[in-house]
Design a protein around this motif. Structure first.
Motif, PDB file in Angstrom:
ATOM      1  N   PHE A 164       9.308  -0.001   4.209  1.00 29.33           N
ATOM      2  CA  PHE A 164       8.938   1.358   3.812  1.00 29.33           C
ATOM      3  C   PHE A 164       9.984   1.934   2.857  1.00 29.33           C
ATOM      4  O   PHE A 164      11.179   1.927   3.171  1.00 29.33           O
ATOM      5  N   GLN A 165       9.518   2.475   1.718  1.00 33.17           N
ATOM      6  CA  GLN A 165      10.431   3.097   0.760  1.00 33.17           C
ATOM      7  C   GLN A 165       9.886   4.455   0.310  1.00 33.17           C
ATOM      8  O   GLN A 165       8.770   4.561  -0.205  1.00 33.17           O
ATOM      9  N   LEU A 166      10.679   5.481   0.540  1.00 29.62           N
ATOM     10  CA  LEU A 166      10.328   6.839   0.145  1.00 29.62           C
ATOM     11  C   LEU A 166      10.584   7.018  -1.345  1.00 29.62           C
ATOM     12  O   LEU A 166      11.674   6.724  -1.838  1.00 29.62           O
ATOM     13  N   CYS A 167       9.567   7.503  -2.061  1.00 32.93           N
ATOM     14  CA  CYS A 167       9.679   7.740  -3.508  1.00 32.93           C
ATOM     15  C   CYS A 167       9.006   9.056  -3.861  1.00 32.93           C
ATOM     16  O   CYS A 167       8.149   9.549  -3.129  1.00 32.93           O
ATOM     17  N   LYS A 168       9.403   9.605  -4.992  1.00 36.19           N
ATOM     18  CA  LYS A 168       8.641  10.705  -5.559  1.00 36.19           C
ATOM     19  C   LYS A 168       7.380  10.152  -6.195  1.00 36.19           C
ATOM     20  O   LYS A 168       7.342   8.992  -6.610  1.00 36.19           O
ATOM     21  N   LYS A 169       6.342  10.955  -6.246  1.00 37.02           N
ATOM     22  CA  LYS A 169       5.119  10.516  -6.913  1.00 37.02           C
ATOM     23  C   LYS A 169       5.399  10.285  -8.394  1.00 37.02           C
ATOM     24  O   LYS A 169       6.193  10.990  -9.012  1.00 37.02           O
ATOM     25  N   ASN A 170       4.766   9.257  -8.947  1.00 32.83           N
ATOM     26  CA  ASN A 170       4.940   8.871 -10.353  1.00 32.83           C
ATOM     27  C   ASN A 170       6.377   8.439 -10.656  1.00 32.83           C
ATOM     28  O   ASN A 170       6.865   8.607 -11.775  1.00 32.83           O
ATOM     29  N   SER A 171       7.050   7.887  -9.635  1.00 31.16           N
ATOM     30  CA  SER A 171       8.414   7.417  -9.838  1.00 31.16           C
ATOM     31  C   SER A 171       8.685   6.232  -8.919  1.00 31.16           C
ATOM     32  O   SER A 171       8.146   6.150  -7.815  1.00 31.16           O
ATOM     33  N   ASP A 172       9.528   5.317  -9.384  1.00 31.83           N
ATOM     34  CA  ASP A 172       9.957   4.195  -8.566  1.00 31.83           C
ATOM     35  C   ASP A 172      11.401   4.372  -8.090  1.00 31.83           C
ATOM     36  O   ASP A 172      12.008   3.424  -7.577  1.00 31.83           O
ATOM     37  N   LEU A 173      11.940   5.579  -8.250  1.00 33.27           N
ATOM     38  CA  LEU A 173      13.267   5.854  -7.733  1.00 33.27           C
ATOM     39  C   LEU A 173      13.184   5.955  -6.215  1.00 33.27           C
ATOM     40  O   LEU A 173      12.457   6.788  -5.672  1.00 33.27           O
ATOM     41  N   VAL A 174      13.922   5.090  -5.509  1.00 35.48           N
ATOM     42  CA  VAL A 174      13.864   5.036  -4.051  1.00 35.48           C
ATOM     43  C   VAL A 174      14.820   6.069  -3.450  1.00 35.48           C
ATOM     44  O   VAL A 174      16.011   6.077  -3.745  1.00 35.48           O
ATOM     45  N   LEU A 175      14.270   6.926  -2.598  1.00 36.45           N
ATOM     46  CA  LEU A 175      15.059   7.964  -1.943  1.00 36.45           C
ATOM     47  C   LEU A 175      15.422   7.595  -0.508  1.00 36.45           C
ATOM     48  O   LEU A 175      16.340   8.174   0.067  1.00 36.45           O
ATOM     49  N   PHE A 209       0.862  -1.188   0.000  1.00 32.32           N
ATOM     50  CA  PHE A 209       0.000   0.000   0.000  1.00 32.32           C
ATOM     51  C   PHE A 209       0.895   1.232   0.000  1.00 32.32           C
ATOM     52  O   PHE A 209       2.127   1.130   0.052  1.00 32.32           O
ATOM     53  N   ILE A 210       0.266   2.407  -0.065  1.00 32.85           N
ATOM     54  CA  ILE A 210       1.002   3.664  -0.165  1.00 32.85           C
ATOM     55  C   ILE A 210       0.588   4.594   0.973  1.00 32.85           C
ATOM     56  O   ILE A 210      -0.602   4.732   1.284  1.00 32.85           O
ATOM     57  N   LEU A 211       1.593   5.215   1.599  1.00 34.54           N
ATOM     58  CA  LEU A 211       1.357   6.253   2.595  1.00 34.54           C
ATOM     59  C   LEU A 211       1.732   7.600   1.977  1.00 34.54           C
ATOM     60  O   LEU A 211       2.882   7.812   1.607  1.00 34.54           O
ATOM     61  N   PRO A 212       0.781   8.496   1.828  1.00 29.19           N
ATOM     62  CA  PRO A 212       1.100   9.796   1.225  1.00 29.19           C
ATOM     63  C   PRO A 212       1.862  10.687   2.197  1.00 29.19           C
ATOM     64  O   PRO A 212       1.673  10.620   3.409  1.00 29.19           O
ATOM     65  N   ILE A 213       2.758  11.525   1.628  1.00 22.02           N
ATOM     66  CA  ILE A 213       3.453  12.531   2.424  1.00 22.02           C
ATOM     67  C   ILE A 213       2.961  13.920   2.041  1.00 22.02           C
ATOM     68  O   ILE A 213       2.484  14.684   2.870  1.00 22.02           O
ATOM     69  N   THR A 255       6.166  10.064   9.114  1.00 19.50           N
ATOM     70  CA  THR A 255       5.071   9.281   8.530  1.00 19.50           C
ATOM     71  C   THR A 255       5.164   7.816   8.918  1.00 19.50           C
ATOM     72  O   THR A 255       4.158   7.179   9.258  1.00 19.50           O
ATOM     73  N   VAL A 256       6.362   7.260   8.869  1.00 17.16           N
ATOM     74  CA  VAL A 256       6.560   5.866   9.289  1.00 17.16           C
ATOM     75  C   VAL A 256       6.231   5.718  10.767  1.00 17.16           C
ATOM     76  O   VAL A 256       5.527   4.783  11.179  1.00 17.16           O
TER      77      VAL A 256
END
Length: 326
Positions: free
Chosen positions: A46-57, A5-9, A98-99
């Protein structure tokens, strides 16, 4: 919620949960493969990403190891947060918040985080410390970790006079250090286990668990040894933490080796291996237990040219949340 699932920031960033996206920024203990070894019914990657991207930050995982107790990692030397370099501070902070909020939302009573040693990434260590302390976390364990910087200087120039004598003696006696192949893994493990027992220390990993790690991470588990003719007299289990850090998880020698100290020859080989593979740091682990110093072990690592670094574990209990919300 489902398995993932997705947790919005905000309108630019989100946290993907249990998507298991590959990330070059991860250390071995934050990979999805390591997470999957120890996950329980309630475990979250948990993996932080930009929206519309799978690049993990950024990445962290938590596993419920007891009723409503979530820990990073469930098992292992350390877990904690990993982020891409140069991520904005406020984004990293929102990732942690958020986490944190999600774990309390699902009923956490206690959260624990074992951070990687400060020497691995002083900037990340400092940022995380600042954020967690302000969120009400406290240090529940502090250890002294020892690391050896890998550079162009030869190993013999880093160690003390006594170790140079031992190194030269092993070389004169034709002791040979080399990487151990799979056929000798059991013997290498036995030497380390017997060494720990002889010195009154515990060894947490069973042989089957070592083989499991080798099977899952064949390129990241490295076993080295010292041979006197065809007999292994000293061995080590090393882990490639990331492309820059090599971790000596455990090592030991057989009994009655005091006159030779083949550990010094083994350390020399590991250092030269690290030089060839372009590692920047060799992590020799902690020399304290629950904060209490092992003076002999500390001096042993200092004599090998190591320097100290903090390794901290953080925790937060639900009672703090109650106080904050009053």
């Amino acid at each position: 919620m489902g398995r993932h699932f997705i947790l919005p920031i905000d309108d630019k960033y989100k946290i993907k949960v249990n998507y298991f996206i590959d990330s070059e920024a991860n250390h071995i203990f934050n990979t999805s493969d390591f997470f999957n070894i120890h996950q329980t019914e309630r475990a979250f990657y948990f993996q932080l990403c930009k929206k519309n991207s799978d690049l993990v930050l950024g990445t962290i995982h938590f596993t419920e190891i007891a009723s409503n107790l979530f820990k990073s990692p469930a098992k292992g030397t350390f877990g904690g947060f990993v982020i891409q370099e140069n991520i904005e501070f406020n984004i990293y902070e929102q990732f942690i918040i958020t986490v944190d909020n999600y774990l309390w939302y699902i009923g956490a009573k206690r959260i624990e985080v074992i951070m990687q040693p400060m020497c691995h990434n002083p900037s990340l260590f400092s940022l995380t410390y600042n954020i967690l302390i302000r969120l009400g976390y406290a240090v529940y364990n502090h250890e002294l970790n020892y690391n050896l910087v890998v550079d162009d200087i030869c190993f013999s120039a880093k160690i003390n006079h006594g170790n140079r004598k031992r190194l030269n003696k092993c070389l004169r006696e034709d002791f040979i250090a080399k990487e151990i192949d799979y056929s000798a893994y059991d013997k290498a493990y036995s030497i380390i286990l017997e060494n720990r027992i002889r010195r009154g220390f515990l060894f947490s990993m069973k042989y089957e668990q070592i083989l499991q790690m080798v099977s899952i991470f064949p390129q990241k588990m490295k076993l080295f040894g010292v041979f006197n003719k065809d007999v292994i007299v000293c061995s080590s289990i090393c882990v490639v933490i990331n492309p820059l850090i090599l971790y000596v998880y455990a090592w030991g020698d057989i009994d009655n080796m005091q006159n030779y100290s083949p550990i010094t020859l083994l350390a020399n080989y590991i250092y030269e291996y690290a030089q060839k593979k372009a590692f920047q740091l060799i992590d020799l682990g902690t020399s304290t237990l629950l904060g209490e110093p092992n003076i002999g072990l500390m001096q042993f690592k200092k004599n090998l040219g190591c320097q100290e670094s903090l390794k901290l574990s953080f925790s937060k209990d639900s009672k703090i949340m109650i106080t904050e919300n009053q």
